[in-house]
Design a protein around this motif. Structure first.
Motif, PDB file in Angstrom:
ATOM      1  N   CYS A 182       0.839  -1.214   0.000  1.00  0.00           N
ATOM      2  CA  CYS A 182       0.000   0.000   0.000  1.00  0.00           C
ATOM      3  C   CYS A 182       0.869   1.257   0.000  1.00  0.00           C
ATOM      4  O   CYS A 182       0.566   2.228  -0.712  1.00  0.00           O
ATOM      5  CB  CYS A 182      -0.931  -0.010   1.207  1.00  0.00           C
ATOM      6  N   ASN A 185      -8.052   1.551   7.138  1.00  0.00           N
ATOM      7  CA  ASN A 185      -9.156   1.587   6.172  1.00  0.00           C
ATOM      8  C   ASN A 185      -9.969   2.862   6.319  1.00  0.00           C
ATOM      9  O   ASN A 185     -10.403   3.454   5.317  1.00  0.00           O
ATOM     10  CB  ASN A 185     -10.053   0.364   6.361  1.00  0.00           C
ATOM     11  N   ARG A 191     -10.514   5.576   3.434  1.00  0.00           N
ATOM     12  CA  ARG A 191     -11.851   6.016   3.015  1.00  0.00           C
ATOM     13  C   ARG A 191     -12.018   7.526   3.202  1.00  0.00           C
ATOM     14  O   ARG A 191     -12.634   8.210   2.356  1.00  0.00           O
ATOM     15  CB  ARG A 191     -12.918   5.267   3.821  1.00  0.00           C
ATOM     16  N   GLN A 194      -8.313   3.256  -3.802  1.00  0.00           N
ATOM     17  CA  GLN A 194      -9.309   2.189  -3.934  1.00  0.00           C
ATOM     18  C   GLN A 194      -8.644   0.827  -4.112  1.00  0.00           C
ATOM     19  O   GLN A 194      -9.108  -0.186  -3.577  1.00  0.00           O
ATOM     20  CB  GLN A 194     -10.242   2.495  -5.100  1.00  0.00           C
ATOM     21  N   LYS A 195      -7.526   0.799  -4.839  1.00  0.00           N
ATOM     22  CA  LYS A 195      -6.767  -0.455  -4.959  1.00  0.00           C
ATOM     23  C   LYS A 195      -6.240  -0.892  -3.589  1.00  0.00           C
ATOM     24  O   LYS A 195      -6.246  -2.088  -3.260  1.00  0.00           O
ATOM     25  CB  LYS A 195      -5.601  -0.276  -5.931  1.00  0.00           C
ATOM     26  N   GLN A 209      -9.068  -2.435  -1.707  1.00  0.00           N
ATOM     27  CA  GLN A 209      -9.364  -3.773  -2.218  1.00  0.00           C
ATOM     28  C   GLN A 209      -8.278  -4.769  -1.831  1.00  0.00           C
ATOM     29  O   GLN A 209      -8.565  -5.922  -1.509  1.00  0.00           O
ATOM     30  CB  GLN A 209      -9.511  -3.721  -3.742  1.00  0.00           C
ATOM     31  N   TYR A 210      -7.014  -4.311  -1.832  1.00  0.00           N
ATOM     32  CA  TYR A 210      -5.909  -5.210  -1.497  1.00  0.00           C
ATOM     33  C   TYR A 210      -5.917  -5.570  -0.012  1.00  0.00           C
ATOM     34  O   TYR A 210      -5.454  -6.642   0.382  1.00  0.00           O
ATOM     35  CB  TYR A 210      -4.585  -4.538  -1.859  1.00  0.00           C
ATOM     36  N   VAL A 234      -8.501  -6.194   1.763  1.00  0.00           N
ATOM     37  CA  VAL A 234      -9.639  -7.045   2.128  1.00  0.00           C
ATOM     38  C   VAL A 234      -9.162  -8.342   2.755  1.00  0.00           C
ATOM     39  O   VAL A 234      -9.800  -8.905   3.649  1.00  0.00           O
ATOM     40  CB  VAL A 234     -10.501  -7.311   0.872  1.00  0.00           C
ATOM     41  N   GLN A 235      -8.003  -8.857   2.291  1.00  0.00           N
ATOM     42  CA  GLN A 235      -7.485 -10.138   2.798  1.00  0.00           C
ATOM     43  C   GLN A 235      -7.061 -10.060   4.257  1.00  0.00           C
ATOM     44  O   GLN A 235      -6.806 -11.090   4.884  1.00  0.00           O
ATOM     45  CB  GLN A 235      -6.310 -10.591   1.954  1.00  0.00           C
TER      46      GLN A 235
END
Length: 404
Positions: free
Chosen positions: A117, A263, A267, A389-390, A393-394, A396-397
């Motif tokens: 990130c 997160n 956001r 946004q990537k 999404q990355y 999420v794991q």
């Protein structure tokens, strides 16, 4: 004398002496017989007593061996029971260590995601490459993960050392149990032996004891020490497992909190970036309208200047034609003065139109520059939005710390 007799040339005793000797022999025989009888009775009694002593000595020895077997068996059963507890503790410690190693592996994933990130967000350009709240939270996450990983690694090292200690103690306990089983087998074989057994013999030093032989009190203390050492190791191991459990779940909670904070920061940054993007799009839309309006105004000013050129031609032509008047008619009359005044007003109007046209063109150029800057800003913000946004999404794991 008519008969010749021959006698032994030995002294002879009298009848009374003979009777005395006979009586003495009878008494001696009676005494010998009494002594023999007494000795036979004493020998019989002694044999009986020694047989009984030997028999009961053997019985007492057998009883002592049986009691010793029972005592050793009791201690063996106690140690075997604690040995099962020790084995269970080793298995639980190994499982707990594996769980902590899984937590460390998951932290490695956290490190990889956080670094990825940070690398992605370094791809932002222009003013969007800033140290915002998301970058702060990512840096804090990186530092906190390093501390948590160090704590987990240290407690895993302690667990590994504790497992080695428990396994070493288990080997000592197994050896002690083997010694006790061997002792019980030896005593069982001794109980089977009798005085009529074939495998018995005289020994050169039957009562000789080794120099390193232990006393009963020392043996009893060693048995007590074995159980106490197991209890001590089990207690310390249980405390260590509790520490590992608490640290692992605290790490899990901290990682969840860190993930939520990062997160939230991403956001929040996305929200601010989208708001700035929408504002820039609104500005761009209005500036395009203003640019079109200015362009129309430039065209109108140029048309007005073109019209002023014809008026200029008219004035100058009229003025020149009036110069062709003859003699006294060539005078500064009112029309001539009017033409001069009109020419001055026209020049002033033309100058004002030219100034306004230059100002309008300059503003038009400024608008074009701002539009280009807005386009560049929109490009950077669109890219920054895609990057954030990537990142979301990355990440999420990381939402399931208990993943298999």
């Amino acid at each position: 004398m008519s008969i010749v007799t021959f006698e032994k040339p030995v002294p002879k005793i009298s009848e009374s002496d003979w009777n005395y000797k006979l009586i003495e022999l009878r008494g001696s025989c009676d005494r010998s017989r009494d002594c023999a009888f007494t000795l036979g009775n004493e020998s019989h009694r002694l044999r009986n007593e020694t047989d009984l002593t030997t028999h009961w000595g053997t019985c007492r020895t057998n009883s002592d061996i049986v009691d010793r077997q029972s005592e050793i068996t009791r201690w063996k059963n106690k140690i075997e029971l604690w040995s099962t507890y020790l084995q269970k503790e080793i298995e639980q410690m190994i499982l707990e260590k594996k769980e902590n190693e899984k937590a460390i592996e998951f932290q490695n994933l956290n490190f990889a995601v956080t670094n990825h990130c940070l690398s992605l967000r370094d791809e932002r350009g222009g003013e969007d490459l800033c140290y915002d709240i998301a970058s702060i939270e990512l840096k804090n996450e990186q530092l906190t993960l390093e501390k948590l990983k160090t704590s987990l690694a240290e407690i895993c090292q302690n667990a590994w050392e504790k497992i080695n200690q428990l396994e070493e103690l288990q080997m000592n306990v197994i050896k002690d149990l083997e010694n006790k089983n061997n002792t019980i087998e030896i005593d069982s074989e001794l109980l089977i032996m009798t005085k009529d057994s074939k495998n018995i013999s005289l020994k050169p030093d039957p009562l000789g004891a080794p120099k390193d032989i232990n006393t009963y009190e020392k043996w009893l203390q060693q048995c007590t020490n074995v159980i106490q050492s197991i209890e001590h190791e089990l207690l310390s191991s249980e405390k260590l497992r509790e520490r590992m459990y608490l640290l692992r779940h605290k790490t899990k909670s901290d990682m969840i909190a860190l993930n939520d904070k990062v997160n939230f920061g991403l956001r929040k940054r996305i929200y601010y970036t989208e708001r700035a993007k929408y504002e820039l799009e609104w500005q761009k839309k209005n500036m395009i309208l203003d640019k079109e309006t200015l362009l129309k105004e430039i065209n109108k000013l140029e048309d007005a200047l073109d019209r002023k050129l014809n008026s200029k031609k008219l004035i100058e032509t009229r003025y020149e034609e009036r110069l062709y008047r003859d003699e006294v008619e060539l005078c500064l009359d009112k029309p001539t003065l009017g033409l001069q005044k009109e020419n001055a007003l026209l020049d002033n109007s033309t100058k004002m139109l030219n100034d306004k046209l230059n100002q309008t063109k300059a503003m038009f150029t400024v608008l074009i520059g701002h539009l280009n800057l807005i386009d560049e800003q929109l490009k950077n913000k669109t890219h920054a939005l895609n990057v954030d946004q990537k990142c979301l999404q990355y990440r999420v794991q990381l939402e399931d710390p208990d993943r298999s």
